[in-house]
Design a protein around this motif. Structure first.
Motif, PDB file in Angstrom:
ATOM      1  N   GLU A   1       0.846  -1.220  -0.062  1.00 23.36           N
ATOM      2  CA  GLU A   1       0.161   0.140   0.170  1.00 23.36           C
ATOM      3  C   GLU A   1       0.891   1.676  -0.044  1.00 23.36           C
ATOM      4  OE1 GLU A   1      -3.725   1.338   1.918  1.00 23.36           O
ATOM      5  OE2 GLU A   1      -2.020   1.607   3.175  1.00 23.36           O
ATOM      6  N   ALA A   2       1.488   1.561   0.679  1.00 18.89           N
ATOM      7  CA  ALA A   2       2.827   2.320   1.266  1.00 18.89           C
ATOM      8  C   ALA A   2       2.843   2.952  -0.210  1.00 18.89           C
ATOM      9  CB  ALA A   2       3.800   2.366   2.046  1.00 18.89           C
ATOM     10  N   LEU A   3       3.232   1.903  -1.118  1.00 21.87           N
ATOM     11  CA  LEU A   3       4.337   1.983  -2.772  1.00 21.87           C
ATOM     12  C   LEU A   3       3.255   2.089  -3.719  1.00 21.87           C
ATOM     13  CD1 LEU A   3       8.118   0.794  -1.469  1.00 21.87           C
ATOM     14  CD2 LEU A   3       7.284   3.503  -2.034  1.00 21.87           C
ATOM     15  N   GLY A   4       2.230   1.418  -3.513  1.00 19.13           N
ATOM     16  CA  GLY A   4       1.129   1.581  -4.289  1.00 19.13           C
ATOM     17  C   GLY A   4       1.795   0.199  -5.133  1.00 19.13           C
ATOM     18  N   LEU A   5       2.410  -0.730  -5.065  1.00 23.03           N
ATOM     19  CA  LEU A   5       3.004  -1.890  -5.760  1.00 23.03           C
ATOM     20  C   LEU A   5       1.949  -2.689  -5.599  1.00 23.03           C
ATOM     21  CD1 LEU A   5       6.508  -2.351  -4.413  1.00 23.03           C
ATOM     22  CD2 LEU A   5       5.444  -1.300  -6.645  1.00 23.03           C
ATOM     23  N   PRO A   6       1.501  -4.224  -6.779  1.00 23.95           N
ATOM     24  CA  PRO A   6       0.943  -4.912  -6.474  1.00 23.95           C
ATOM     25  C   PRO A   6       1.628  -5.838  -5.273  1.00 23.95           C
ATOM     26  CG  PRO A   6       2.539  -5.062  -8.530  1.00 23.95           C
ATOM     27  CD  PRO A   6       2.275  -3.995  -8.237  1.00 23.95           C
ATOM     28  N   LEU A   7       0.666  -6.735  -4.839  1.00 29.53           N
ATOM     29  CA  LEU A   7       1.169  -7.693  -3.842  1.00 29.53           C
ATOM     30  C   LEU A   7       2.343  -8.460  -4.661  1.00 29.53           C
ATOM     31  CD1 LEU A   7       0.758  -8.129  -0.862  1.00 29.53           C
ATOM     32  CD2 LEU A   7      -1.003 -10.206  -1.305  1.00 29.53           C
ATOM     33  N   GLU A   8       1.874  -9.487  -5.361  1.00 31.85           N
ATOM     34  CA  GLU A   8       3.383  -9.819  -5.931  1.00 31.85           C
ATOM     35  C   GLU A   8       4.317  -9.259  -6.063  1.00 31.85           C
ATOM     36  OE1 GLU A   8       1.179  -9.081  -9.957  1.00 31.85           O
ATOM     37  OE2 GLU A   8       0.485  -9.060  -7.660  1.00 31.85           O
ATOM     38  N   LYS A   9       4.920  -8.052  -6.247  1.00 27.13           N
ATOM     39  CA  LYS A   9       6.289  -7.279  -6.802  1.00 27.13           C
ATOM     40  C   LYS A   9       6.697  -6.983  -5.241  1.00 27.13           C
ATOM     41  CE  LYS A   9       6.102  -6.273 -10.997  1.00 27.13           C
ATOM     42  NZ  LYS A   9       8.069  -6.381 -11.225  1.00 27.13           N
ATOM     43  N   VAL A  10       5.639  -7.682  -4.208  1.00 32.07           N
ATOM     44  CA  VAL A  10       6.620  -7.929  -2.522  1.00 32.07           C
ATOM     45  C   VAL A  10       6.682  -9.384  -2.284  1.00 32.07           C
ATOM     46  CG1 VAL A  10       6.275  -6.482  -0.327  1.00 32.07           C
ATOM     47  CG2 VAL A  10       5.261  -5.497  -2.144  1.00 32.07           C
ATOM     48  N   ARG A  11       7.961  -8.372  -1.172  1.00 35.47           N
ATOM     49  CA  ARG A  11       8.514  -9.885  -0.637  1.00 35.47           C
ATOM     50  C   ARG A  11       8.818  -9.626   1.275  1.00 35.47           C
ATOM     51  NH1 ARG A  11      13.420 -12.553  -0.689  1.00 35.47           N
ATOM     52  NH2 ARG A  11      14.061 -11.026  -2.379  1.00 35.47           N
ATOM     53  N   PHE A  12       9.045 -10.186   2.059  1.00 34.44           N
ATOM     54  CA  PHE A  12       9.189  -9.524   3.342  1.00 34.44           C
ATOM     55  C   PHE A  12       9.682 -10.613   3.559  1.00 34.44           C
ATOM     56  CE2 PHE A  12       8.267  -9.340   8.360  1.00 34.44           C
ATOM     57  CZ  PHE A  12       9.184  -8.243   8.256  1.00 34.44           C
ATOM     58  N   GLN A  13      11.030 -10.774   3.730  1.00 33.03           N
ATOM     59  CA  GLN A  13      12.070 -11.420   4.638  1.00 33.03           C
ATOM     60  C   GLN A  13      11.800 -11.538   6.205  1.00 33.03           C
ATOM     61  OE1 GLN A  13      15.723 -11.736   1.548  1.00 33.03           O
ATOM     62  NE2 GLN A  13      15.350 -10.041   2.895  1.00 33.03           N
ATOM     63  N   LEU A  14      11.711 -12.738   6.934  1.00 33.22           N
ATOM     64  CA  LEU A  14      12.061 -12.390   8.411  1.00 33.22           C
ATOM     65  C   LEU A  14      12.378 -13.800   9.263  1.00 33.22           C
ATOM     66  CD1 LEU A  14       9.841 -14.859   9.280  1.00 33.22           C
ATOM     67  CD2 LEU A  14       7.639 -13.005   9.004  1.00 33.22           C
ATOM     68  N   GLY A  15      12.439 -13.764   9.971  1.00 35.59           N
ATOM     69  CA  GLY A  15      13.366 -15.845   9.757  1.00 35.59           C
ATOM     70  C   GLY A  15      14.426 -15.566  10.301  1.00 35.59           C
ATOM     71  N   ASP A  16      15.630 -14.253  10.776  1.00 30.41           N
ATOM     72  CA  ASP A  16      17.279 -14.751  10.454  1.00 30.41           C
ATOM     73  C   ASP A  16      17.745 -13.581  11.523  1.00 30.41           C
ATOM     74  OD1 ASP A  16      20.068 -14.807   9.638  1.00 30.41           O
ATOM     75  OD2 ASP A  16      19.020 -15.653   7.765  1.00 30.41           O
ATOM     76  N   SER A  17      18.216 -13.989  12.248  1.00 30.87           N
ATOM     77  CA  SER A  17      19.241 -13.178  13.010  1.00 30.87           C
ATOM     78  C   SER A  17      20.153 -12.206  12.614  1.00 30.87           C
ATOM     79  CB  SER A  17      19.919 -14.340  14.190  1.00 30.87           C
ATOM     80  OG  SER A  17      20.631 -15.126  13.684  1.00 30.87           O
ATOM     81  N   THR A  18      20.426 -12.906  11.222  1.00 31.50           N
ATOM     82  CA  THR A  18      21.207 -11.379  10.870  1.00 31.50           C
ATOM     83  C   THR A  18      20.644 -10.046   9.691  1.00 31.50           C
ATOM     84  OG1 THR A  18      20.925 -12.350   8.498  1.00 31.50           O
ATOM     85  CG2 THR A  18      22.973 -13.312  10.424  1.00 31.50           C
ATOM     86  N   LEU A  19      19.101 -10.433   9.840  1.00 33.85           N
ATOM     87  CA  LEU A  19      17.988  -9.133   9.404  1.00 33.85           C
ATOM     88  C   LEU A  19      18.302  -8.053  10.769  1.00 33.85           C
ATOM     89  CD1 LEU A  19      15.315 -11.639   7.991  1.00 33.85           C
ATOM     90  CD2 LEU A  19      17.517 -10.199   6.505  1.00 33.85           C
ATOM     91  N   PRO A  20      17.448  -6.709  10.547  1.00 31.11           N
ATOM     92  CA  PRO A  20      17.804  -5.585  10.977  1.00 31.11           C
ATOM     93  C   PRO A  20      17.107  -6.404  12.632  1.00 31.11           C
ATOM     94  CG  PRO A  20      16.850  -5.288   8.956  1.00 31.11           C
ATOM     95  CD  PRO A  20      17.432  -6.740   8.788  1.00 31.11           C
ATOM     96  N   VAL A  21      17.013  -5.811  13.918  1.00 27.59           N
ATOM     97  CA  VAL A  21      17.089  -6.527  14.742  1.00 27.59           C
ATOM     98  C   VAL A  21      15.335  -6.298  15.296  1.00 27.59           C
ATOM     99  CG1 VAL A  21      16.692  -4.024  16.261  1.00 27.59           C
ATOM    100  CG2 VAL A  21      17.089  -6.132  17.492  1.00 27.59           C
ATOM    101  N   ALA A  22      14.752  -7.647  15.394  1.00 29.86           N
ATOM    102  CA  ALA A  22      12.827  -7.057  15.774  1.00 29.86           C
ATOM    103  C   ALA A  22      13.070  -8.063  17.376  1.00 29.86           C
ATOM    104  CB  ALA A  22      11.922  -8.289  14.477  1.00 29.86           C
ATOM    105  N   PRO A  23      11.274  -7.027  17.677  1.00 32.30           N
ATOM    106  CA  PRO A  23      11.423  -7.657  19.279  1.00 32.30           C
ATOM    107  C   PRO A  23      10.684  -9.159  18.874  1.00 32.30           C
ATOM    108  CG  PRO A  23       9.733  -6.359  18.117  1.00 32.30           C
ATOM    109  CD  PRO A  23      10.680  -5.527  17.283  1.00 32.30           C
ATOM    110  N   ILE A  24      10.523 -10.362  20.661  1.00 33.15           N
ATOM    111  CA  ILE A  24      10.222 -11.444  20.610  1.00 33.15           C
ATOM    112  C   ILE A  24       9.165 -10.822  19.567  1.00 33.15           C
ATOM    113  CG2 ILE A  24       9.353 -12.837  21.603  1.00 33.15           C
ATOM    114  CD1 ILE A  24      12.074 -12.316  23.414  1.00 33.15           C
ATOM    115  N   GLU A  25       8.519 -12.337  19.338  1.00 31.72           N
ATOM    116  CA  GLU A  25       6.781 -12.145  18.424  1.00 31.72           C
ATOM    117  C   GLU A  25       6.204 -12.498  19.723  1.00 31.72           C
ATOM    118  OE1 GLU A  25       3.616 -13.681  16.107  1.00 31.72           O
ATOM    119  OE2 GLU A  25       4.159 -13.440  18.391  1.00 31.72           O
ATOM    120  N   GLY A  26       5.232 -11.777  20.748  1.00 24.33           N
ATOM    121  CA  GLY A  26       4.810 -11.681  21.540  1.00 24.33           C
ATOM    122  C   GLY A  26       3.829 -10.720  21.960  1.00 24.33           C
TER     123      GLY A  26
END
Length: 765
Positions: free
Chosen positions: A505-530
């Motif tokens: 939505e932010a960049l006006g893209l179709p969903l198939e053009k967007v990929r989200f990467q998660l689940g890897d400790s080398t990625l930018p810091v995120a809190p515990i999912e809870g």
């Protein structure tokens, strides 16, 4: 068996899904991978060409058989004689580990000294791991584990909360995020003594255990260079990495933890469970890749929703105005940690009242430390409050919903703070209308169909609306494809999809053009999912990094020769359908691919999302719900069927209507399980949980669940998050068990004050 088609990858949307916006009903972008077997879980990874030359080893845990004492001797001769067995690791021969408590404390550890598997000869609770058998096949390891013989020095144990309430004490070692009960407000005991209408009752909640579909597992890939790549069932890859690095004294660049898919968790994966350090021990000692998977029985040996006893006193004027609330709770913890929950505080926040006293104590027992389980604290505390409110309504001869509306709190009663947003009144009204509450007779036992008594009950739900801090990065390529990254987790709640929607939505893209990467400790810091905080936290970080990309893209668009946006401001344009255009002016758009044409490197931005605590602390921030339930009770057998549920929820902006609805349905199902089915029984002579399987520990199945209707009341909370969202993970369960209890009373006239409300309790009333 899962088809192992590919290595770790991030799911992407199916082609042709088109432009999406926040609030749409969107199918999971990871759904195809899951149903075709391409999604790989912690126990499904094997060493690749970069790992040690030798193949994968399998570890099987030997569980302790006593509740308290010491290991005198451990006999491994028979186990080591099994062909294929490589080692039996126990406290006498394990690798070196850190000795200080601080190195064992993960990011969600309660106060105290965390449990250390295979640390010494002490036995803290029945079922704790006492050894790990490692072999070149799982079958050999399992067979050998059954041959390990352990000699113990047994000590007396205490495992029953109700027998040891005299030892209850206030928590002295608090964990982060815990809020003690506030000070006494007014003179509640004196007011209650003099009240014209009052009730007093005790409520008991038995032990419940997590039973996610994916059992806890860790695969450690031992690289040729000594690097450990760990696939762990966890709600935070970075928490598991922190734990491993500190326990074993490894630099963080020597450890990578990944959890791209998690087969259910809801609190059980907040802390690293013991299979993680055991697998790492074996990998370090043997310099081999190792996999350790717990059995279903061992899933009952590392934590549970705590046994809890509560006492409530409510009083009111004749017109239903609450005059006093007294809520006290006693819960269990372990001998080595002070596990605490927010159990009673809800009673000071939900209804307007001038006289409130709240108390919370714990009792040390010889069990494993309890653990967070969906809506920890609230699942018990709100349940007791809402059943007590129902009891008070009958004492007043007043409709239960009318009593709640009469005492609706416009500001937080305990702290005097305004709510950031609160659409609970609308939840009551929309839920009642959808359910048909106005047709409910007041008298219990007045509705029947055939041999079954019919009852209607309702309850309120409340949960914190939390936000933490997170980082996100985003890379926009020349072809208009976007990759956003953060070390978030998706425990089945739809994180992949929600983040893709926000970015699309932010960049006006179709969903198939967007990929989200998660689940890897080398990625930018995120809190515990809870804590139902992931969307408000990581989602805000994703929105923030995409806003930075908007500015970069817009600047390029303005600088293009002949650009219709040359004199525009960012506030004048919108990103939609793959173009940047002036708002409400057709023909003034520039395709995103045209703006990006010729860029030598993809556009990349990073963003740190920090909550505005100075602003947020001025408000009470919470999600709310109203739950309406119909039950049918067979009075001869005491069996209860929940035939209809309406759950009306106010949880800020809903990012994905489809997965959010699924979250609420899942919470309702768990609430029905809490109400009628789930309880782990301890034989206190042995100090051991006995029904540690899915044939005797009953989790709600399809036959137990009937019609569930979900309403999302419109709400937009920009105090809690920049995207207006709050979170829906916990709120779906809170209040459900109380509504079922209240419906049973309306059907039978018999009040059941302990959960689960099994047939024998319903029959004896």
């Amino acid at each position: 068996m899962t088809v192992l088609i590919q290595a770790l990858r991030t799911p992407s949307a199916d082609p042709g899904t088109g432009q999406v916006r926040i609030g749409d009903a969107v199918s999971r972008v990871d759904g195809r991978d899951k149903v075709t077997g391409q999604a790989r879980y912690a126990a499904e990874y094997t060493p690749d060409a970069g790992a040690s030359e030798a193949g994968l080893l399998y570890g099987v845990v030997v569980s302790g058989a006593i509740a308290k004492g010491h290991i005198r001797a451990l006999h491994t001769e028979a186990a080591m004689a099994v062909p294929g067995v490589v080692d039996v690791i126990w406290h006498e021969n394990r690798p070196k580990i850190r000795s200080f408590d601080i190195f064992y404390k993960d990011m969600t550890a309660p106060g105290g000294s965390p449990y250390r598997p295979l640390y010494n000869n002490e036995v803290h609770y029945s079922g704790q791991p006492v050894a790990l058998v490692v072999a070149d096949t799982f079958e050999a390891a399992r067979h050998a584990a059954a041959l390990v013989r352990v000699e113990y020095d047994v000590q007396p144990h205490e495992t029953y909360l109700l027998e040891h309430q005299g030892r209850a004490h206030k928590p002295s070692r608090l964990k982060a995020g815990y809020t003690p009960p506030p000070d006494v407000k007014g003179h509640p005991d004196e007011v209650w003594d003099k009240a014209a209408v009052k009730i007093e009752a005790s409520y008991y909640s038995g032990v419940e255990h997590h039973n996610p579909l994916e059992m806890f597992a860790t695969t450690v890939i031992h690289g040729a260079d000594g690097h450990l790549t760990i696939y762990d069932k966890t709600q935070s890859s970075q928490n598991s990495r922190w734990y491993v690095s500190h326990v074993f004294g490894l630099s963080k660049d020597k450890v990578t933890v990944r959890n791209p898919y998690v087969g259910g968790a809801f609190g059980s994966g907040l802390r690293p469970q013991y299979q993680l350090p055991l697998a790492v021990m074996a990998a370090l000692k043997l310099e081999r890749s190792v996999r350790v998977v717990l059995t279903r029985q061992q899933m009952f040996t590392f934590g549970h929703r705590p046994e809890t006893q509560q006492r409530l006193k409510l009083s009111a004027d004749a017109d239903g105005t609450l005059t006093s609330i007294v809520h006290e709770a006693v819960a269990e913890t372990s001998r080595y940690e002070d596990y605490v929950e927010v159990v009673v505080n809800w009673s000071g926040e939900l209804y307007a009242c001038e006289h409130i006293r709240l108390g919370y104590k714990i009792v040390d027992l010889d069990h494993a430390s309890p653990m967070d389980m969906r809506a920890p604290g609230a699942a018990h505390g709100v349940h007791a409050l809402e059943v007590a409110m129902d009891e008070l309504s009958y004492a007043l001869k007043m409709d239960p919903l009318a009593l709640r509306l009469k005492n609706y709190a416009e500001i937080d009663p305990s702290h005097g703070l305004p709510y950031s947003t609160k659409e609970l009144r609308e939840c009551y009204l929309q839920g009642a209308q959808r359910f048909g509450w106005d047709q409910r007779p007041l008298e219990p036992g007045s509705m029947r169909e055939g041999r079954e008594l019919i009852g209607w009950g309702m309850a309120t739900g409340m949960w914190d609306a939390m936000q933490m801090f997170a980082r996100a990065s985003a890379v926009l390529h020349a072809d208009g494809s976007l990759v956003v990254s953060s070390a978030a987790s998706d425990i089945g709640t739809g994180t992949y999809t929600a983040m893709c929607i926000i970015a699309a939505e932010a960049l006006g893209l179709p969903l198939e053009k967007v990929r989200f990467q998660l689940g890897d400790s080398t990625l930018p810091v995120a809190p515990i999912e809870g804590g139902s905080s992931h969307v408000a936290t990581v989602g805000s970080a994703v929105a923030g990094v995409c806003e930075k990309l908007q500015k970069t893209v817009f600047k390029r668009a303005r600088e293009m020769a002949g650009s219709p946006l040359a004199t525009a401001r960012l506030a004048d344009v919108e990103f939609v359908d793959g173009v940047v255009r002036l708002r409400n002016i057709p023909g003034t758009s520039v395709p995103l691919t045209q703006i990006l044409a010729g860029i030598e490197q993809p556009l990349e931005e990073k963003y740190l999302m920090l909550p505005n605590m100075l602003k947020q602390m001025k408000f009470q921030r919470a999600t709310h719900s109203a739950v309406f339930v119909e039950v049918r009770v067979d009075p001869e057998f005491g069996t209860v069927r929940v035939t209809r549920v309406v759950s009306a929820v106010a949880a800020g902006r809903i990012i994905n209507a489809k997965t959010a609805r699924s979250q609420i349905i899942g919470g309702v199902v768990w609430g029905i399980g809490q109400a009628l089915h789930e309880e782990t029984h301890c034989d206190h002579r042995l100090g051991r949980f006995m029904n540690h399987n899915l044939s005797e520990y009953h989790v709600s199945v399809n036959a137990d669940i009937h019609d569930i209707d979900v309403i999302f009341v419109k709400e937009d909370d920009r105090i809690v998050s920049r995207i207006g969202a709050k979170g829906v993970g916990e709120i779906g369960q809170v209040g459900v068990a109380a509504a079922v209890c209240n419906a049973i009373y309306h059907a039978t006239g018999q009040r059941v004050r302990s959960t689960p409300m099994t047939p024998e309790k319903v029959m004896r009333g």
